[in-house]
Design a protein around this motif. Structure first.
Motif, PDB file in Angstrom:
ATOM      1  N   ASN A  99       3.510  11.405  10.956  1.00 30.47           N
ATOM      2  CA  ASN A  99       3.804  11.648   9.542  1.00 30.47           C
ATOM      3  C   ASN A  99       2.558  12.119   8.772  1.00 30.47           C
ATOM      4  OD1 ASN A  99       5.578  11.745   7.370  1.00 30.47           O
ATOM      5  ND2 ASN A  99       5.070   9.669   6.696  1.00 30.47           N
ATOM      6  N   LEU A 100       1.827  13.066   9.392  1.00 25.02           N
ATOM      7  CA  LEU A 100       0.604  13.560   8.770  1.00 25.02           C
ATOM      8  C   LEU A 100       0.927  14.404   7.548  1.00 25.02           C
ATOM      9  CD1 LEU A 100      -1.469  14.713  11.897  1.00 25.02           C
ATOM     10  CD2 LEU A 100      -1.337  12.448  10.843  1.00 25.02           C
ATOM     11  N   GLY A 101       0.091  14.288   6.541  1.00 27.34           N
ATOM     12  CA  GLY A 101       0.242  15.099   5.331  1.00 27.34           C
ATOM     13  C   GLY A 101      -1.122  15.567   4.870  1.00 27.34           C
ATOM     14  N   TYR A 102      -1.160  16.147   3.690  1.00 26.83           N
ATOM     15  CA  TYR A 102      -2.449  16.595   3.158  1.00 26.83           C
ATOM     16  C   TYR A 102      -2.394  16.584   1.641  1.00 26.83           C
ATOM     17  CZ  TYR A 102       0.073  20.976   2.445  1.00 26.83           C
ATOM     18  OH  TYR A 102       0.990  21.911   2.041  1.00 26.83           O
TER      19      TYR A 102
ATOM     20  N   LEU B  72       0.864  -1.174   0.000  1.00 30.10           N
ATOM     21  CA  LEU B  72       0.000   0.000   0.000  1.00 30.10           C
ATOM     22  C   LEU B  72       0.899   1.222   0.000  1.00 30.10           C
ATOM     23  CD1 LEU B  72      -2.946   1.115   0.501  1.00 30.10           C
ATOM     24  CD2 LEU B  72      -2.347   1.108   2.914  1.00 30.10           C
ATOM     25  N   ARG B  73       0.450   2.269  -0.660  1.00 29.56           N
ATOM     26  CA  ARG B  73       1.244   3.493  -0.608  1.00 29.56           C
ATOM     27  C   ARG B  73       0.330   4.680  -0.353  1.00 29.56           C
ATOM     28  NH1 ARG B  73       0.712   6.905  -4.253  1.00 29.56           N
ATOM     29  NH2 ARG B  73      -0.564   6.436  -6.055  1.00 29.56           N
TER      30      ARG B  73
ATOM     31  N   PRO C 183      -4.132  -0.962  13.499  1.00 28.51           N
ATOM     32  CA  PRO C 183      -3.891   0.461  13.268  1.00 28.51           C
ATOM     33  C   PRO C 183      -2.895   1.039  14.279  1.00 28.51           C
ATOM     34  CG  PRO C 183      -6.244  -0.034  13.313  1.00 28.51           C
ATOM     35  CD  PRO C 183      -5.533  -1.237  13.836  1.00 28.51           C
ATOM     36  N   PHE C 184      -1.997   1.894  13.797  1.00 26.84           N
ATOM     37  CA  PHE C 184      -0.992   2.568  14.639  1.00 26.84           C
ATOM     38  C   PHE C 184      -0.109   1.578  15.398  1.00 26.84           C
ATOM     39  CE2 PHE C 184      -3.245   6.983  15.249  1.00 26.84           C
ATOM     40  CZ  PHE C 184      -3.191   7.153  13.875  1.00 26.84           C
ATOM     41  N   GLU C 185       0.061   0.386  14.850  1.00 32.95           N
ATOM     42  CA  GLU C 185       0.822  -0.658  15.554  1.00 32.95           C
ATOM     43  C   GLU C 185       2.228  -0.188  15.943  1.00 32.95           C
ATOM     44  OE1 GLU C 185       1.612  -4.171  13.200  1.00 32.95           O
ATOM     45  OE2 GLU C 185       1.715  -5.422  14.991  1.00 32.95           O
TER      46      GLU C 185
ATOM     47  N   TYR D 270       1.155   2.755  10.447  1.00 28.41           N
ATOM     48  CA  TYR D 270       2.292   1.896  10.138  1.00 28.41           C
ATOM     49  C   TYR D 270       2.284   0.665  11.027  1.00 28.41           C
ATOM     50  CZ  TYR D 270       3.894   6.028   7.680  1.00 28.41           C
ATOM     51  OH  TYR D 270       3.969   7.096   6.827  1.00 28.41           O
ATOM     52  N   ASP D 271       2.745  -0.433  10.481  1.00 26.73           N
ATOM     53  CA  ASP D 271       2.826  -1.654  11.285  1.00 26.73           C
ATOM     54  C   ASP D 271       4.074  -1.620  12.167  1.00 26.73           C
ATOM     55  OD1 ASP D 271       5.023  -2.402   9.768  1.00 26.73           O
ATOM     56  OD2 ASP D 271       3.944  -3.908   8.595  1.00 26.73           O
ATOM     57  N   GLU D 272       4.313  -2.692  12.889  1.00 32.63           N
ATOM     58  CA  GLU D 272       5.406  -2.660  13.868  1.00 32.63           C
ATOM     59  C   GLU D 272       6.772  -2.462  13.220  1.00 32.63           C
ATOM     60  OE1 GLU D 272       5.516  -6.356  15.986  1.00 32.63           O
ATOM     61  OE2 GLU D 272       5.240  -7.539  14.161  1.00 32.63           O
TER      62      GLU D 272
END
Ligand code: ZN
Length: 311
Positions: A142-145, A102-103, A193-195, A160-162
């Motif tokens: 790492n928030l963007g818009y 996924l990107r 989520p948020f792992e 992101y995963d672990e």
């Protein structure tokens, strides 16, 4: 606008380059291996998200950094990092190991690159400020818009995963009266989520949305809806987590009790946080922390009583 993270990444794969004019950088060419840095890469992103490059010696040229990465057989991690930073044509893309990844949307922009004239970006930033999201949160998550594309005028909240690989993301409109509030990628939500930020040895908080989890700050997992996905359920059950706080809207009470019962059956201590009609992201960190400290563990009797209240 030059993406410094992208430059660092390319330096780490192709070897350090030399800055030239207009946000370009010169590297040694992996095609002709000329001893001087003759391969020029344009790092100022153009509309299509391409980074054109050209070797002045062998005349090899292209539009994508991924082509160069393939040429030098960069590792999967480097490709993942690249796709996180610049994306590709589709949300899913085949990486060299043929694993689907996924990107983030290719139109994503980062707040660190914001300029005075970026009106949409400044609106996005003030939206986050109004929701109590700090600069530290923006960097940490790492928030963007996006200001164009499928996620136009939305904040992008990656998960992101672990190992730090993207496993999901959410788009949330930053407009005043959005036509669509949330938009998600066409990918499974059956992830953790948020792992990346979860410490499985500490009490866990389950909340609804990603902004709630960010507001709670510590060890919070957003369900990305009102349901508990199978992978997350199993991960929690198998983990050494002892205390679980469930902080869901009162309209999700039925589901909350169902999860509570499941966790209690597995020997976990469950706390049902009474949100009093407000989201954690609305009440803020301090208020929510107080609320959590006031909450007592749920007994089998409480559980039964609360279930009866729903009838
Ligand atoms: Zn060359």
């Amino acid at each position: 606008m030059v993406n410094e993270l992208l430059i660092n990444l390319v330096n780490s794969v192709l070897g350090s380059g030399k800055r030239t004019a207009r946000g370009n950088q010169a590297h040694s060419c992996p095609y002709c291996n000329h001893h001087k840095p003759k391969l020029e890469i344009n790092f100022s992103q153009n509309k299509k998200g391409y980074n054109p490059w050209h070797c002045w010696v062998c005349d090899k040229k292209g539009t994508r950094i991924s082509t160069l990465f393939k040429k030098v057989k960069a590792s999967t991690e480097k490709f993942d990092e690249l796709y996180k930073l610049i994306g590709n044509e589709q949300e899913y893309t085949q990486n060299p190991t043929d694993k689907k990844i996924l990107r983030l949307p290719k139109e994503i922009k980062y707040f660190s690159d914001i300029t005075m004239s970026d009106i949409e970006g400044r609106r996005a930033l003030s939206y986050l400020k109004n929701r109590g999201i700090t600069k530290e949160d923006i960097i940490k998550y790492n928030l963007g818009y996006c200001t164009s594309g499928r996620y136009q005028n939305m904040i992008i909240i990656p998960s992101y995963d672990e190992k730090g690989h993207l496993n999901y993301f959410t788009g949330r409109s930053f407009e005043d009266k959005p036509y669509i509030k949330y938009r998600n990628p066409e990918t499974s939500r059956n992830i953790i989520p948020f792992e990346l930020f979860i410490n499985w040895n500490l009490p866990l908080v389950l909340c609804e949305g990603p902004f709630d989890a960010i507001a709670i700050k510590r060890n919070a997992i957003p369900l990305l809806g009102k349901n508990l996905q199978q992978n997350l359920l199993m991960k929690i059950v198998k983990s050494t987590v002892e205390k679980i706080y469930i902080a869901l809207d009162s309209d999700a009470r039925k589901q909350a009790l169902k999860f509570a019962e499941k966790f209690m059956d597995e020997g976990k201590e469950v706390y049902l946080v009474e949100l009093e009609g407000k989201d954690p992201s609305e009440m803020g960190f301090n208020y929510f922390t107080n609320l959590i400290q006031k909450t007592l563990p749920l007994s089998q009797y409480d559980l039964m009583e609360k279930k009866l209240q729903l009838i």
